[in-house]
Design an enzyme around this catalytic site. Structure first.
Site, PDB file in Angstrom:
ATOM      1  N   ASP A  44       0.865  -1.175   0.000  1.00  0.00           N
ATOM      2  CA  ASP A  44       0.000   0.000   0.000  1.00  0.00           C
ATOM      3  C   ASP A  44       0.903   1.226   0.000  1.00  0.00           C
ATOM      4  O   ASP A  44       1.730   1.393   0.910  1.00  0.00           O
ATOM      5  CB  ASP A  44      -0.888  -0.042   1.253  1.00  0.00           C
ATOM      6  CG  ASP A  44      -1.974   1.016   1.265  1.00  0.00           C
ATOM      7  OD1 ASP A  44      -2.007   1.848   0.344  1.00  0.00           O
ATOM      8  OD2 ASP A  44      -2.783   1.003   2.211  1.00  0.00           O
ATOM      9  N   HIS A  64      -2.013   1.510   9.112  1.00  0.00           N
ATOM     10  CA  HIS A  64      -2.746   0.293   9.471  1.00  0.00           C
ATOM     11  C   HIS A  64      -1.931  -0.967   9.199  1.00  0.00           C
ATOM     12  O   HIS A  64      -1.129  -1.014   8.267  1.00  0.00           O
ATOM     13  CB  HIS A  64      -4.052   0.224   8.677  1.00  0.00           C
ATOM     14  CG  HIS A  64      -3.873   0.526   7.206  1.00  0.00           C
ATOM     15  ND1 HIS A  64      -3.598  -0.440   6.278  1.00  0.00           N
ATOM     16  CD2 HIS A  64      -3.889   1.717   6.531  1.00  0.00           C
ATOM     17  CE1 HIS A  64      -3.475   0.122   5.080  1.00  0.00           C
ATOM     18  NE2 HIS A  64      -3.634   1.431   5.219  1.00  0.00           N
ATOM     19  N   HIS A  90      -6.713  -3.629   6.692  1.00  0.00           N
ATOM     20  CA  HIS A  90      -6.723  -2.749   7.869  1.00  0.00           C
ATOM     21  C   HIS A  90      -6.719  -3.586   9.139  1.00  0.00           C
ATOM     22  O   HIS A  90      -7.770  -3.983   9.631  1.00  0.00           O
ATOM     23  CB  HIS A  90      -7.941  -1.814   7.845  1.00  0.00           C
ATOM     24  CG  HIS A  90      -7.859  -0.775   6.780  1.00  0.00           C
ATOM     25  ND1 HIS A  90      -8.435  -0.929   5.541  1.00  0.00           N
ATOM     26  CD2 HIS A  90      -7.236   0.430   6.748  1.00  0.00           C
ATOM     27  CE1 HIS A  90      -8.184   0.138   4.800  1.00  0.00           C
ATOM     28  NE2 HIS A  90      -7.456   0.977   5.513  1.00  0.00           N
ATOM     29  N   GLU A  93       2.745   7.710   1.700  1.00  0.00           N
ATOM     30  CA  GLU A  93       2.551   6.392   2.315  1.00  0.00           C
ATOM     31  C   GLU A  93       3.547   5.365   1.788  1.00  0.00           C
ATOM     32  O   GLU A  93       3.851   5.335   0.594  1.00  0.00           O
ATOM     33  CB  GLU A  93       1.128   5.907   2.028  1.00  0.00           C
ATOM     34  CG  GLU A  93       0.787   4.541   2.623  1.00  0.00           C
ATOM     35  CD  GLU A  93      -0.654   4.138   2.360  1.00  0.00           C
ATOM     36  OE1 GLU A  93      -1.178   3.289   3.090  1.00  0.00           O
ATOM     37  OE2 GLU A  93      -1.261   4.669   1.396  1.00  0.00           O
TER      38      GLU A  93
END
Length: 291
Positions: free
Chosen positions: A97, A156, A164, A276
């Site tokens: 991610d 997360h 998550h 991220e």
């Protein structure tokens, strides 16, 4: 300690995500079609040997997350936009991610705030550090540039077909929190904003995921559910099934089989940036799978 084969799958997903994110970001230009960018970028993930972990998120300006193109979307990028490009790739369920902000205006410091907060957070990751300490460092980096961290969005934990999980990585300081352990895999994603520092649900929802396995009677809903199940709870875009019955999707939603993810936004007129990466915690630090 994480199994070496699993680490390798995370790395493979991360390598694809890194390349595809860079390519997607390069396509963000004034007057470019958002739908075209999303479709080309998602197809590229497949072409490179990955699977789509979640629909490519393209969130503009005060929208922070959960936006993606709809079927027939006519929106285009405009000069001055602050564009969050958030990509997820998986290999056998192991997710990478990663996100970055593309600035089509003059918001270099805002983009730097989230990126520097991410780099600082990653430098702290090792066994024994608490998530609260990481959140405090993220908050400091963002606030010292004159912005607010988005306090109700977090990083997360990641697992097999799990997007998550634990730990939650806050973007603000807090006492305690989860103690980081070797073998954990998680995404860190600071958001910096010129607005309130709190996001709320907008009226649009183009992203959904399956949350239960209840039986359905409507034939079209049953057929759609059989296709959605192949996602193994990972999010999907409404446009992926645009040739199917909207009634079927509505029925699955009504019965609590799927849930929607409304576009999250800060106050009108504000701008939000995001950065991220996905990391795996090692004995003395971490591996960044998406860098």
């Amino acid at each position: 300690m994480m199994d070496e084969e699993i680490v390798e799958l995370y790395k493979q997903a991360g390598d694809i995500a890194k390349k595809c994110l860079a390519n997607a970001a390069a396509r963000v230009k004034p007057d470019a079609s958002i739908l075209d960018l999303v479709e080309v970028s998602e197809a590229e993930i497949i072409d490179m040997g990955g699977e789509i972990a979640f629909p490519l998120n393209i969130s503009l300006n005060n929208n922070a997350a959960h936006d993606t193109a709809s079927a027939g979307d006519t929106r285009c990028f405009s000069k001055g936009d602050v564009v969050k490009v958030d990509m997820g790739v998986h290999i056998d369920g192991y997710v990478a991610d990663t996100a970055m902000t593309v600035d089509l205006g003059k918001n270099d410091l805002l983009v730097e705030a989230s990126r520097s907060a991410l780099n600082t957070a990653i430098s702290m990751v090792k066994p024994g550090v608490t998530t609260g300490e990481i959140g405090a460092a993220v908050q400091k980096e963002i606030e010292r540039r004159g912005y607010r961290p988005v306090s109700n969005l977090t990083g997360h934990g990641l697992g097999k077909y799990l997007l998550h999980g634990i730990p939650t990585i806050p973007n603000v300081g807090m006492s305690g929190g989860t103690v980081i352990e070797e073998g954990m895999s998680f995404a860190i994603e600071p958001f910096a904003t010129t607005g309130s520092g709190q996001v709320t649900d907008g009226p649009r929802a183009e992203i959904f995921s399956q949350i239960s396995n209840r039986n359905v009677r409507l034939p079209s809903a049953k057929k759609l559910l059989s296709e959605i199940k192949t996602r193994q709870s990972l999010p999907f875009a409404r446009r992926w099934y645009s040739g199917k019955s909207e009634i079927a999707l509505a029925q699955l939603y009504k019965q609590g089989i799927i849930r929607g993810y409304p576009v999250l936004h800060d106050i009108p007129g504000s701008l939000v940036s995001q950065a991220e990466h996905t990391v795996i915690v090692t004995e003395d630090g971490c591996i960044i799978t998406t860098a």
